[in-house]
Design a protein around this motif. Structure first.
Motif, mmCIF file in Angstrom:
data_model
loop_
_atom_site.group_PDB
_atom_site.id
_atom_site.type_symbol
_atom_site.label_atom_id
_atom_site.label_comp_id
_atom_site.label_asym_id
_atom_site.label_seq_id
_atom_site.Cartn_x
_atom_site.Cartn_y
_atom_site.Cartn_z
ATOM 1 N N ILE A 287 5.521 -12.159 -146.446
ATOM 2 C CA ILE A 287 5.135 -13.504 -146.028
ATOM 3 C C ILE A 287 4.811 -14.354 -147.260
ATOM 4 N N ALA A 288 5.465 -15.509 -147.323
ATOM 5 C CA ALA A 288 5.257 -16.423 -148.451
ATOM 6 C C ALA A 288 4.119 -17.386 -148.189
ATOM 7 N N ALA A 289 3.920 -17.770 -146.932
ATOM 8 C CA ALA A 289 2.879 -18.761 -146.619
ATOM 9 C C ALA A 289 2.484 -18.632 -145.155
ATOM 10 N N GLU A 290 1.247 -19.022 -144.873
ATOM 11 C CA GLU A 290 0.748 -19.095 -143.509
ATOM 12 C C GLU A 290 0.472 -20.557 -143.188
ATOM 13 N N ILE A 291 1.127 -21.049 -142.149
ATOM 14 C CA ILE A 291 0.969 -22.446 -141.732
ATOM 15 C C ILE A 291 -0.075 -22.482 -140.623
ATOM 16 N N LEU A 292 -1.233 -23.056 -140.922
ATOM 17 C CA LEU A 292 -2.339 -23.069 -139.977
ATOM 18 C C LEU A 292 -2.315 -24.331 -139.116
ATOM 19 N N PRO A 293 -2.779 -24.251 -137.877
ATOM 20 C CA PRO A 293 -2.939 -25.477 -137.073
ATOM 21 C C PRO A 293 -3.934 -26.421 -137.747
ATOM 22 N N ASP A 294 -3.672 -27.695 -137.619
ATOM 23 C CA ASP A 294 -4.592 -28.707 -138.159
ATOM 24 C C ASP A 294 -5.709 -28.908 -137.131
ATOM 25 N N ARG A 295 -6.887 -28.382 -137.441
ATOM 26 C CA ARG A 295 -7.993 -28.433 -136.480
ATOM 27 C C ARG A 295 -8.496 -29.856 -136.251
ATOM 28 N N VAL A 296 -8.386 -30.707 -137.274
ATOM 29 C CA VAL A 296 -8.840 -32.092 -137.123
ATOM 30 C C VAL A 296 -7.957 -32.845 -136.131
ATOM 31 N N LEU A 297 -6.626 -32.594 -136.224
ATOM 32 C CA LEU A 297 -5.689 -33.312 -135.359
ATOM 33 C C LEU A 297 -5.437 -32.602 -134.029
ATOM 34 N N ALA A 298 -5.972 -31.407 -133.862
ATOM 35 C CA ALA A 298 -5.702 -30.639 -132.647
ATOM 36 C C ALA A 298 -6.059 -31.402 -131.371
ATOM 37 N N PRO A 299 -7.218 -32.084 -131.285
ATOM 38 C CA PRO A 299 -7.512 -32.829 -130.052
ATOM 39 C C PRO A 299 -6.481 -33.916 -129.750
ATOM 40 N N ALA A 300 -6.035 -34.626 -130.785
ATOM 41 C CA ALA A 300 -5.032 -35.669 -130.572
ATOM 42 C C ALA A 300 -3.710 -35.063 -130.111
ATOM 43 N N PHE A 301 -3.336 -33.904 -130.654
ATOM 44 C CA PHE A 301 -2.111 -33.229 -130.216
ATOM 45 C C PHE A 301 -2.251 -32.761 -128.772
ATOM 46 N N ALA A 302 -3.425 -32.273 -128.403
ATOM 47 C CA ALA A 302 -3.635 -31.836 -127.026
ATOM 48 C C ALA A 302 -3.501 -33.012 -126.057
ATOM 49 N N GLU A 303 -4.026 -34.166 -126.434
ATOM 50 C CA GLU A 303 -3.914 -35.350 -125.590
ATOM 51 C C GLU A 303 -2.459 -35.793 -125.455
ATOM 52 N N LYS A 304 -1.741 -35.748 -126.594
ATOM 53 C CA LYS A 304 -0.333 -36.167 -126.549
ATOM 54 C C LYS A 304 0.509 -35.145 -125.776
ATOM 55 N N TYR A 305 0.144 -33.880 -125.858
ATOM 56 C CA TYR A 305 0.857 -32.853 -125.098
ATOM 57 C C TYR A 305 0.739 -33.119 -123.595
ATOM 58 N N ALA A 306 -0.427 -33.537 -123.153
ATOM 59 C CA ALA A 306 -0.602 -33.873 -121.735
ATOM 60 C C ALA A 306 0.316 -35.026 -121.337
ATOM 61 N N ALA A 307 0.449 -36.013 -122.225
ATOM 62 C CA ALA A 307 1.355 -37.132 -121.945
ATOM 63 C C ALA A 307 2.816 -36.654 -121.926
ATOM 64 N N PHE A 308 3.143 -35.746 -122.830
ATOM 65 C CA PHE A 308 4.497 -35.171 -122.875
ATOM 66 C C PHE A 308 4.806 -34.455 -121.556
ATOM 67 N N ARG A 309 3.850 -33.672 -121.062
ATOM 68 C CA ARG A 309 4.052 -32.951 -119.811
ATOM 69 C C ARG A 309 4.237 -33.914 -118.643
ATOM 70 N N ALA A 310 3.468 -35.006 -118.647
ATOM 71 C CA ALA A 310 3.560 -35.963 -117.544
ATOM 72 C C ALA A 310 4.841 -36.753 -117.561
ATOM 73 N N ALA A 311 5.477 -36.866 -118.738
ATOM 74 C CA ALA A 311 6.677 -37.691 -118.866
ATOM 75 C C ALA A 311 7.894 -37.046 -118.201
ATOM 76 N N TYR A 312 7.897 -35.721 -118.058
ATOM 77 C CA TYR A 312 9.040 -35.047 -117.425
ATOM 78 C C TYR A 312 8.958 -35.169 -115.910
ATOM 79 N N GLN A 313 10.015 -35.666 -115.336
ATOM 80 C CA GLN A 313 10.095 -35.779 -113.871
ATOM 81 C C GLN A 313 11.397 -35.126 -113.419
ATOM 82 N N PRO A 314 11.310 -34.030 -112.661
ATOM 83 C CA PRO A 314 12.546 -33.392 -112.202
ATOM 84 C C PRO A 314 13.347 -34.326 -111.296
ATOM 85 N N ALA A 315 14.652 -34.159 -111.365
ATOM 86 C CA ALA A 315 15.548 -35.011 -110.561
ATOM 87 C C ALA A 315 15.381 -34.733 -109.080
#
Length: 476
Positions: A448-476
């Motif tokens: 292993i050359a590097a470990e890419i860690l989650p950004d803990r500061v931005l994690a809440p904003a990503f979680a909020e945007k993930y919820a919006a991403f999930r809501a944007a999908y509407q099955p046909a």
């Protein structure tokens, strides 16, 4: 020495390695895809042989007389229909061909398919392709004596034998994955017979010997062992050392995969998780599949007229908070978790100030959130990877890896530069088949050359945007 041959959609890759698993040479023979009608995707199996010859010839400067074993890997799900003389009846129908969607829906509505195979019957799988042939090309269907998967047609040319392996057979919808055998019940339900299927061996077991004619062409010994091999996903796992529970990987290729080996068969067709046999005895796997990962960035690159690397570089080295624009990466439909061939990509949140960097960021985030969907589906299936290697061309983007790690809430492990793909995994399978070596000693994890860690500061904003991403999908 050991030779790995990986039959992909865009080319055949040959990889030569020594007994210490040091890669000595690689070469590729390019392939084209024929699309005679919208949604169709075909190749002439004769082109696979020609591309394999070009790839092996490209290993120039290396004496192949010392090759002890050959391993095979290949694109999964394709249908190669042969007559009684082993002649190809029609062009092979590939994994990304959508013509058999109505037939797939009909088979999937039969509860036996999910119960026995443990998987949704996707249009890309092999069984609905043969049902389509029976309906649309009955004269061709009547001539079918054997159905082979793509890599196993190469084996037929290499060895003269009709054989397959468990991991590749797992994606046909004719296979009892828990019992690791063809299901006569599922074959009969789609108008097929057991005798039309190849004999199966495990991926690390011998699966034929090299024909004298091919051996003479390549300067090898006749009878050189050809392993059972693997479908490309399982072969990539062998190359990456993902052979024990928890040793997962995320692949940012044209399509995207989150992969986790399991010591038990853990089906969850309701979440469109692939639950297949691994290429090693007594092991299974789970895969979440995104149909457009790097393909989404390539699509944007073509529209904007700028190379993908330039687009991602413009974002800078530091991960940004999610932007206003949301992207659904369903350019070719989606498998996990939606099982929706009709799903389509979309941008939302566009405004007059949206620029190319905003679009790039949205595409990278959309794929990252699709990986979060996949990981959630695997966890709901009882599969929990301890760590995830980052593989594939998209893993060259440090920004993208940070976005994926933050979206899924799990560190990503970036290997040292090297070849850990399906061709390398195939070569490892060739080594094991020829020598009987213990898989645990062969299938080691990369440094292993590097470990890419989650950004803990931005994690809440990503979680909020993930919820919006999930809501944007509407099955046909």
């Amino acid at each position: 020495m050991f030779l790995g041959i990986d039959l992909g959609t865009s080319g055949v890759k040959a990889l030569l390695m020594d007994a210490n698993q040091r890669v000595l040479a690689t070469a590729t023979g390019e392939l084209d895809v024929s699309r005679p009608h919208p949604g169709w995707s075909e190749q002439d199996p004769a082109d696979w042989i020609a591309a394999t010859r070009r790839a092996v010839a490209g290993l120039d400067g290396h004496d192949l007389s010392g090759v002890e074993g050959i391993g095979l890997s290949g694109q999964m799900h394709g249908a190669v229909a042969l007559d009684a003389a082993d002649r190809v009846i029609r062009p092979a129908i590939l994994w990304n061909d959508g013509r058999s969607e109505p037939q797939a829906r009909r088979l999937d509505a039969d509860p036996r398919f999910r119960a026995i195979s443990g998987n949704v019957v996707f249009p890309g799988f092999t069984a609905p392709k043969l049902v389509w042939m029976a309906q649309e090309e009955p004269e061709n269907f009547a001539r079918v004596t054997k159905v082979l998967l793509p890599k196993d047609y190469l084996r037929l040319w290499l060895t003269g034998e009709s054989l397959g392996d468990m991991s590749d057979a797992a994606g046909t919808a004719w296979f009892d994955n828990g019992a690791r055998r063809w299901s006569g019940e599922l074959l009969a339900a789609s108008g097929m017979r057991d005798d039309q299927m190849p004999v199966l061996v495990e991926g690390n077991a011998p699966g034929g010997g090299l024909r004298a004619e091919v051996a003479a062409e390549w300067g090898m010994r006749p009878g050189t062992v050809v392993s059972g091999g693997a479908g490309d996903g399982a072969a990539t796992a062998i190359g990456a050392g993902s052979v024990a529970e928890g040793q997962g990987f995320v692949s940012l290729g044209t399509s995207g995969v989150i992969f986790n080996p399991t010591a038990r068969f853990l089906p969850n067709p309701e979440s469109a998780v692939h639950a297949f046999c691994h290429a090693l005895p007594g092991m299974w796997l789970q895969m979440g599949v995104i149909l457009s990962a790097s393909a989404g960035l390539q699509w944007l690159s073509a529209i904007l007229g700028e190379k993908p690397a330039a687009l991602t570089a413009a974002l800078g080295p530091d991960l940004r908070a999610p932007g206003e624009v949301t992207f659904l990466p369903y350019l070719s439909g989606e498998r996990t978790p939606h099982n929706d061939a009709a799903a389509r990509g979309a941008f939302s949140g566009l405004s007059a100030r949206t620029g190319r960097s905003d679009l790039t960021q949205a595409v990278l985030e959309g794929v990252a959130f699709a990986f979060a969907d996949n990981l959630a589906a695997l966890r709901a299936s009882g599969s929990a990877p301890d760590s995830l290697l980052a593989l594939g061309g998209g893993a060259r983007s440090a920004y993208w890896l940070k976005a994926v790690a933050t979206a899924i809430g799990m560190p990503l492990l970036l290997p040292e530069s090297g070849d850990y793909g399906a061709a390398f995994g195939a070569a490892r399978l060739g080594l094991m088949a020829a020598t009987g070596a213990d898989p645990a000693g062969v299938c080691t994890r990369p440094v292993i050359a590097a470990e890419i860690l989650p950004d803990r500061v931005l994690a809440p904003a990503f979680a909020e945007k993930y919820a919006a991403f999930r809501a944007a999908y509407q099955p046909a």
